[in-house]
Scaffold this motif. Structure first.
Motif, PDB file in Angstrom:
ATOM      1  N   SER A   1       0.840  -1.210   0.000  1.00 21.28           N
ATOM      2  CA  SER A   1       0.000   0.000   0.000  1.00 21.28           C
ATOM      3  C   SER A   1       0.868   1.251   0.000  1.00 21.28           C
ATOM      4  O   SER A   1       0.526   2.257  -0.633  1.00 21.28           O
ATOM      5  CB  SER A   1      -0.915   0.014   1.227  1.00 21.28           C
TER       6      SER A   1
ATOM      7  N   GLU B   1      -7.193   0.618  -0.330  1.00 24.07           N
ATOM      8  CA  GLU B   1      -7.642  -0.616   0.317  1.00 24.07           C
ATOM      9  C   GLU B   1      -8.874  -0.352   1.179  1.00 24.07           C
ATOM     10  O   GLU B   1      -9.210   0.785   1.485  1.00 24.07           O
ATOM     11  CB  GLU B   1      -6.507  -1.284   1.115  1.00 24.07           C
TER      12      GLU B   1
ATOM     13  N   ASP C   1      -5.779  -1.540  -4.815  1.00 27.57           N
ATOM     14  CA  ASP C   1      -5.221  -2.099  -3.577  1.00 27.57           C
ATOM     15  C   ASP C   1      -6.155  -3.161  -2.993  1.00 27.57           C
ATOM     16  O   ASP C   1      -7.175  -2.837  -2.389  1.00 27.57           O
ATOM     17  CB  ASP C   1      -4.964  -0.975  -2.558  1.00 27.57           C
ATOM     18  N   GLU C   2      -5.803  -4.410  -3.186  1.00 27.27           N
ATOM     19  CA  GLU C   2      -6.527  -5.571  -2.646  1.00 27.27           C
ATOM     20  C   GLU C   2      -8.022  -5.578  -2.947  1.00 27.27           C
ATOM     21  O   GLU C   2      -8.848  -5.583  -2.027  1.00 27.27           O
ATOM     22  CB  GLU C   2      -6.309  -5.668  -1.128  1.00 27.27           C
TER      23      GLU C   2
END
Ligand code: ATP
Ligand code: MG
Length: 233
Positions: A41, A83, A158-159
């Motif tokens: 991140s 995220e 992000d994820e």
């Protein structure tokens, strides 16, 4: 082309990134894999200029970005989908999507929203629902949809699969593939190494703030170390 060279980032005395070099070539999907706290991140936040590196180079098409503000980076088409699917809970789906287009003045915003609905028809059905009342998976779709409203050339994800049911994870990865085919390069941060390697062209494995391994995704899938550490044997 987006390029980082020997990037270092510190948070006080925490050395989060210790010399990262990576490239996202136009039209590609590049995965950034690694465990908790590896610096994934942080790398994305550095690219979107939320964090200033202590040292290193960051270029887009050969031009340094290190003096540009986060909003300038957005205008260049580098869009960060952070995220934990950050949506604005009290705003409707439509309002959240419009927020994603805040930096634009062009007349294609409505058309782009229709495009988002082709990827995520569910969002159209929920257009006037408050984002906070969407399911987790729907919020993730909205977060990605909102990023698409910024008209990205490079999408930093992000994820996207975090906390989402396996059946929906598959769907989201399929959609990421389609978004890429439609012309957006993608830097994909994932703990789900299996799916990420499945859809990406190239991958980097981060460990403790440095790149432990990199290569074509199809080769990394067969790499013993990657299999043992990230693919469950
Ligand atoms: N604002 C901050 N202040 C201090 N340390 C931080 C800060 N943000 C991140 N860190 C530290 O930097 C390191 C890298 O964090 P980062 O969030 O980039 O990891 P990550 O690879 O995204 O992990 P995860 O998979 O858990 O999301 C971690 O050790 C983390 O504790
Ligand atoms: Mg993270």
């Amino acid at each position: 082309m987006l390029k980082l060279t020997d990037v270092h980032v510190d948070y006080g005395h925490v050395h989060a990134l210790r010399g990262i070099s990576l490239t996202v070539n136009d039209g590609k999907i590049v995965s950034l894999l690694g465990g908790n706290g590896a610096g994934k991140s942080t790398t994305l936040k550095m690219i979107s200029r939320l964090i200033q590196p202590k040292k290193g180079r960051y270029e887009i098409n050969g031009k340094s970005m290190l003096r540009d503000s986060p909003s300038k980076v957005v205008k260049k088409g580098i869009i960060h989908c952070p995220e934990n699917r950050r949506v604005f809970p009290l705003f409707t789906v439509e309002e959240n999507l419009m927020i994603g287009a805040y930096s634009r003045k062009d007349k294609t915003i409505k058309k782009d929203m229709e495009k988002v609905f082709t990827y995520f028809p569910r969002l159209k059905e929920r257009l006037h629902q408050k984002a906070g009342t969407l399911s987790g998976g729907e919020q993730q779709m909205l977060a990605i949809g909102r990023s698409l409203m910024g008209n990205p050339k490079v999408l930093l994800l992000d994820e996207p699969s975090l906390g989402i049911a396996p059946i929906l994870v598959k769907e989201i990865f399929e959609i990421i593939k389609t978004i890429n085919k439609d012309g957006t390069s993608i830097l994909l941060v994932e703990q789900n190494a299996h799916m990420a390697l499945e859809i990406s062209d190239y991958a980097y494995v981060l460990e403790n703030g440095h790149i432990a391994l990199e290569g074509e995704s199809k080769d990394l899938k067969d790499n013993d170390e990657v299999r043992r550490l990230y693919l469950g044997g």
